[in-house]
Design an enzyme around this catalytic site. Structure first.
Site, PDB file in Angstrom:
ATOM      1  N   SER A 116       0.854  -1.170   0.000  1.00 27.48           N
ATOM      2  CA  SER A 116       0.000   0.000   0.000  1.00 27.48           C
ATOM      3  C   SER A 116       0.903   1.237   0.000  1.00 27.48           C
ATOM      4  O   SER A 116       2.107   1.121  -0.194  1.00 27.48           O
ATOM      5  CB  SER A 116      -0.902  -0.049   1.223  1.00 27.48           C
ATOM      6  OG  SER A 116      -1.808   1.028   1.200  1.00 27.48           O
ATOM      7  N   CYS A 117       0.331   2.420   0.256  1.00 34.47           N
ATOM      8  CA  CYS A 117       1.166   3.623   0.155  1.00 34.47           C
ATOM      9  C   CYS A 117       1.956   3.891   1.434  1.00 34.47           C
ATOM     10  O   CYS A 117       2.898   4.659   1.421  1.00 34.47           O
ATOM     11  CB  CYS A 117       0.322   4.823  -0.239  1.00 34.47           C
ATOM     12  SG  CYS A 117      -1.088   5.096   0.822  1.00 34.47           S
TER      13      CYS A 117
END
Lengths: 102, 410
Positions: free
Chosen positions: A100-101
């Site tokens: 994910s980020c």
């Protein structure tokens, strides 16, 4: 960091994933699979080939996407790589784990 | 007269209409924007609605209020794009030819992708908060809920605002503490990824939040089905997580119109050049925001940075000049951590979020990847910025489209 495996020196991150895919070869993949307690068969390699092809196209991977790939269904994917299959297969394939980020 | 058509009047499409309105005028150019909806939703507000922090009126305004008067707003369903013949067919059969097309049709949830997700428990004990209706139904449920097993769940990536599910878990912890029933609630965060945090720097800086808030993590969970009778979610490996209240983020897909037009990938996202934002298939088609397949986050801030770069590239394209490969995947997001605090992250394709100061190196006033009250004020202030600056394409001072490397502790 450097890691020596299958008579080669590769660059890996803290969790042991290759950081430079160009350093990967099948001998390294085999050695990484041994570390993950997996004995590779031709079916395993077909899946690895697919993951690498998608990675080269910059396409993020998910288990459900792999299930729709016509390469392997999800049940077989779990049978081939029983523990956290996408993470394990990504590590053997020399590509980053799905992230994910943060 | 030439025509530029924008599909979708959400965050990305509205920003493009406002940017291009400054550059493309009659008698040379006409700009059309097509969207059948009447309401513009401030989507970051969906996170706050369930916890009674925002009211519905805070997050809805008419779409037409944000479309410049020289841009034609066509409120019709988009039936199909015919990209080889350069026209869009509307639901009423009308054909709109274009010289340049911008796709900004966004992403939406597709709960039907997982067996049982929209079963007998849907909006009774299984909820989403990625739609206005879902967030509102969840608010009503939470108002009366007396506790039990709360499961916050991500089906698969990519999703809009990838951090929102975690923010939901943090805000839930605060919400139940304020209601003095936190000891009656067990919070579990279920993710298909390797953990709540997947990047090394963020993991090191933020892992403690999960312990402090007593949030249990179930990682590497690839959901196969929701069993409504037994109230468990089941993964392909046979693992089960029981719930009393399931708050799930279903599969996110691009708009169906991309499937009908045979322009999308298997999730209806549009294959797009990640640096120029041009379609990988058609030269006169561009895409931005949640509609693309690029590996940037699906977030309003990304659409905002893309819009600045895409505006220049559309003008280059129109003038027959080479496109600039300038988009670097820049995203900038506030992350609520509960208790009146928030984090700020700033990152791009090649740099993960790190600690530092923003927007002024060495000064701040905002701190990156650290909890603070100032960041929370920033998140709340952002709603005003969204309605008054972002949608209108006004440049936000000191925040550049390309990520700045100074002030970051790589």
């Amino acid at each position: 960091m450097n890691k020596i495996i299958a008579d080669s020196t590769i660059q890996v991150n803290e969790e042991g994933y290759l950081t430079d895919f160009s350093q990967w070869n099948q001998a390294i993949g085999t050695a990484l699979s041994t570390e993950a307690n997996i004995v590779m068969t031709p079916r395993h390699w077909e899946v690895i080939d697919y993951l690498q092809a998608e990675f080269k196209k910059d396409i993020p991977l998910s288990i459900r996407k792999i299930g729709k790939s016509n390469v392997v269904d999800i049940k077989e994917f779990y049978a081939l790589f029983p523990v956290a299959p996408l993470k394990t297969a990504s590590k053997i394939a020399g590509i980053p784990k799905p992230a994910s980020c943060i | 007269m030439k025509r530029l058509v924008i599909l979708g009047a959400g965050t990305a499409g509205t920003m493009m209409a406002n940017h291009l309105n400054h550059h493309l005028h009659a008698p040379d150019w006409e700009i059309d924007i097509i969207d059948e909806r009447k309401t513009h939703y401030y989507q970051p507000g969906y996170l706050f609605l369930p916890f009674d922090i925002y009211e519905p009126d805070d997050i809805i305004k008419p779409i037409q209020d944000f479309i410049p008067k020289h841009v034609n707003l066509i409120q019709e369903k988009i039936n199909r794009v015919f990209p080889k013949d350069n026209y869009v067919e509307l639901g009423n059969g009308l054909k709109i030819p274009y010289d340049v097309l911008i796709i900004a049709t966004g992403a939406k949830i597709a709960p039907e992708e997982v067996p049982g997700m929209q079963g007998s428990g849907w909006q009774k004990d299984v909820f989403d908060f990625y739609t206005f209706e879902g967030a509102l139904a969840l608010r009503d449920k939470l108002r009366d809920w007396t506790g039990g097993k709360l499961v916050v769940h991500i089906t698969e990536m990519p999703i809009k605002c990838p951090v929102a599910p975690l923010e939901f878990a943090f805000l839930a912890d605060s919400y139940f503490k304020n209601k003095h029933i936190r000891d009656q609630v067990e919070i579990t965060f279920v993710t298909p990824l390797s953990g709540a945090f997947t990047k090394p720097k963020a993991t090191a800086a933020l892992q403690h939040l999960l312990d402090e808030k007593n949030i249990h993590i179930e990682s590497d969970f690839a959901i196969e089905q929701v069993d409504n009778d037994r109230k468990v979610i089941v993964d392909y490996g046979g693992r089960e997580v029981p719930y009393d209240l399931l708050v799930t983020v279903p599969t996110n897909k691009g708009d169906e119109v991309m499937a009908r037009s045979e322009m999308g990938d298997d999730l209806n996202f549009v294959p797009t050049n990640k640096a120029t934002l041009q379609s990988l298939v058609y030269d006169n088609i561009f895409a931005l925001g949640d509609a693309t397949n690029i590996a940037a986050s699906k977030a309003g801030s990304v659409a905002h940075f893309e819009a600045e770069i895409l505006t220049n590239n559309i003008l280059h394209f129109i003038h027959g000049e080479p496109l600039r490969a300038e988009f670097d995947g820049h995203a900038n997001c506030f992350i609520e951590t509960g208790g009146g605090k928030a984090l700020l992250i700033d990152f791009n394709y090649s740099h993960e979020p790190v600690e530092g100061e923003f927007p002024f190196p060495g000064v701040g006033p905002l701190r990156l990847l650290k909890e603070s009250r100032v960041n929370h004020m920033g998140k709340l202030a952002f709603r005003w910025i969204y309605w008054n600056m972002l949608l209108k394409g006004t440049h936000i001072p000191f925040v550049s489209a390309k990520m700045q490397e100074a002030g970051k502790h790589f």
